[in-house]
Design a protein around this motif. Structure first.
Motif, mmCIF file in Angstrom:
data_model
loop_
_atom_site.group_PDB
_atom_site.id
_atom_site.type_symbol
_atom_site.label_atom_id
_atom_site.label_comp_id
_atom_site.label_asym_id
_atom_site.label_seq_id
_atom_site.Cartn_x
_atom_site.Cartn_y
_atom_site.Cartn_z
ATOM 1 N N TYR A 224 0.831 -1.202 0.000
ATOM 2 C CA TYR A 224 0.000 0.000 0.000
ATOM 3 C C TYR A 224 0.865 1.250 0.000
ATOM 4 O O TYR A 224 1.962 1.276 0.572
ATOM 5 C CB TYR A 224 -0.892 0.003 1.253
ATOM 6 C CG TYR A 224 -1.662 1.293 1.459
ATOM 7 C CD1 TYR A 224 -2.832 1.550 0.756
ATOM 8 C CD2 TYR A 224 -1.202 2.255 2.364
ATOM 9 C CE1 TYR A 224 -3.539 2.733 0.940
ATOM 10 C CE2 TYR A 224 -1.906 3.439 2.558
ATOM 11 C CZ TYR A 224 -3.063 3.672 1.835
ATOM 12 O OH TYR A 224 -3.749 4.846 2.023
ATOM 13 N N THR A 225 0.362 2.283 -0.677
ATOM 14 C CA THR A 225 0.917 3.629 -0.552
ATOM 15 C C THR A 225 -0.233 4.620 -0.565
ATOM 16 O O THR A 225 -1.187 4.449 -1.340
ATOM 17 C CB THR A 225 1.906 3.973 -1.676
ATOM 18 O OG1 THR A 225 2.333 5.341 -1.526
ATOM 19 C CG2 THR A 225 1.303 3.798 -3.054
ATOM 20 N N PRO A 226 -0.186 5.652 0.256
ATOM 21 C CA PRO A 226 -1.249 6.662 0.230
ATOM 22 C C PRO A 226 -1.133 7.615 -0.945
ATOM 23 O O PRO A 226 -2.066 8.378 -1.199
ATOM 24 C CB PRO A 226 -1.058 7.407 1.557
ATOM 25 C CG PRO A 226 0.402 7.256 1.855
ATOM 26 C CD PRO A 226 0.774 5.893 1.347
ATOM 27 N N ALA A 240 -4.274 7.065 -3.413
ATOM 28 C CA ALA A 240 -3.918 5.857 -2.672
ATOM 29 C C ALA A 240 -4.006 4.652 -3.608
ATOM 30 O O ALA A 240 -4.863 4.586 -4.499
ATOM 31 C CB ALA A 240 -4.844 5.685 -1.478
ATOM 32 N N GLU A 242 -3.240 0.167 -3.832
ATOM 33 C CA GLU A 242 -3.015 -1.063 -3.067
ATOM 34 C C GLU A 242 -2.991 -2.271 -3.984
ATOM 35 O O GLU A 242 -3.746 -2.348 -4.971
ATOM 36 C CB GLU A 242 -4.110 -1.245 -2.014
ATOM 37 C CG GLU A 242 -3.920 -2.487 -1.139
ATOM 38 C CD GLU A 242 -4.905 -2.535 0.005
ATOM 39 O OE1 GLU A 242 -4.607 -1.937 1.066
ATOM 40 O OE2 GLU A 242 -5.984 -3.152 -0.165
ATOM 41 N N GLN A 265 -7.514 3.593 -4.686
ATOM 42 C CA GLN A 265 -8.460 3.895 -3.625
ATOM 43 C C GLN A 265 -8.694 5.400 -3.630
ATOM 44 O O GLN A 265 -7.930 6.171 -3.037
ATOM 45 C CB GLN A 265 -7.926 3.394 -2.282
ATOM 46 C CG GLN A 265 -7.767 1.877 -2.253
ATOM 47 C CD GLN A 265 -7.195 1.333 -0.967
ATOM 48 O OE1 GLN A 265 -6.745 2.086 -0.100
ATOM 49 N NE2 GLN A 265 -7.212 0.018 -0.823
#
Length: 287
Positions: A224-226, A240, A242, A265
């Motif tokens: 994950y990364t925002p 975001a 994922e 996301q």
């Protein structure tokens, strides 16, 4: 939806009326260009052996990362120099609603220095593929797409956002050649909690980080990364992102996930855009 994909969907029916000879010629040109890109990537990799896995060094890593490497790797095995990964699945061509199209892809990776070429065929209409070739080499990301390998719809490279996004992709997809995630290959691991750690990789002036999340057995379950660069209507915005992984199998002494789903996301919705499975793997461990 990326601008190039909107254009593709609008004209793919026109190209579908082209002659078989033109389609064959376009495919041949595409494969030649892809072969040249792969050759360039492989020629840039370090020559000779590049080391071996040493479980004794894992004690210096965050505990969930050490557990992952002990699960995924074999003590003493050589590090992967390059890999060829064949995948298949579905690609979501929609944005407001899901519109899945089947794809097949062959991806070549190198670990020192990090790089890849992804060569995919996405079936957008009966008997009509959109060919996509994404890459990362020497700090530069690239993206090229053409309907049937004939009509170009995107040709981009070198934008800072594209470079970062391509290296993020490499770092995430290194789960399919997990020795590439070792500190010996430049990955710096920082603890987050008992089940997660931050992986950071720098290459040719580009630096990216991703959260890696693990289960109690040491299996990597999601990344994950925002904030990953996302191309929208010809410009980039941060969103975001994922990737989730399932069903591990043993390949050449390594445990790799063979099913995955990848999604954006967004503030108002979740947008899955890639779901696939690993069909075939081939690894070069050097001399």
């Amino acid at each position: 939806m990326p601008t190039w994909l909107k254009i593709t969907l609008g004209v793919v029916g026109i190209v579908a009326a082209g002659t078989a000879a033109a389609l064959w010629a376009g495919s041949a040109r595409w494969q030649r260009a892809t072969g040249q890109a792969v050759d360039s990537l492989l020629q840039a990799t370090l020559q000779g052996g590049i080391g071996a896995v040493d479980f004794a060094t894992f004690d210096q890593l965050p505990p969930p990362v050490a557990a992952y490497f002990r699960f995924a790797l074999t003590d003493g095995q050589p590090l992967v120099k390059s890999a060829r990964i064949v995948s298949a699945g579905q690609f979501n061509a929609g944005e407001s609603a899901e519109s899945w199209a089947p794809f097949e892809a062959v991806q070549v990776f190198t670990s020192q220095p990090p790089g890849f070429i992804w060569n995919a065929a996405i079936r957008m209409a009966p008997l009509m593929d959109v060919r996509v070739r994404d890459g990362y080499e020497g700090g530069r990301g690239s993206m090229f797409g053409a309907i049937a390998g004939i009509m170009p719809v995107i040709d981009q490279s070198g934008a800072p956002e594209l470079n970062a996004g391509a290296l993020i992709r490499y770092l995430a997809e290194a789960v399919w050649l997990p020795t590439a995630l070792l500190p010996a290959n430049g990955v710096v691991w920082t603890p987050i909690n008992e089940r997660a750690a931050l992986a950071t990789l720098s290459d040719s002036g580009v630096t990216v980080s991703l959260e890696f999340h693990f289960d109690d057995a040491g299996r990597l379950t999601r990344i994950y990364t925002p904030a990953r660069p996302r191309e929208v209507n010809g410009a980039y915005e941060m969103a975001a992102w994922e990737a989730r992984f399932e069903r591990y199998e043993a390949h050449d002494g390594m445990q790799i996930p063979v099913e995955a789903i990848v999604e954006w996301q967004l503030p108002d919705k979740t947008l899955p855009y890639w779901k696939g499975r690993i069909v075939e793997t081939e690894y070069d461990f050097g001399p």
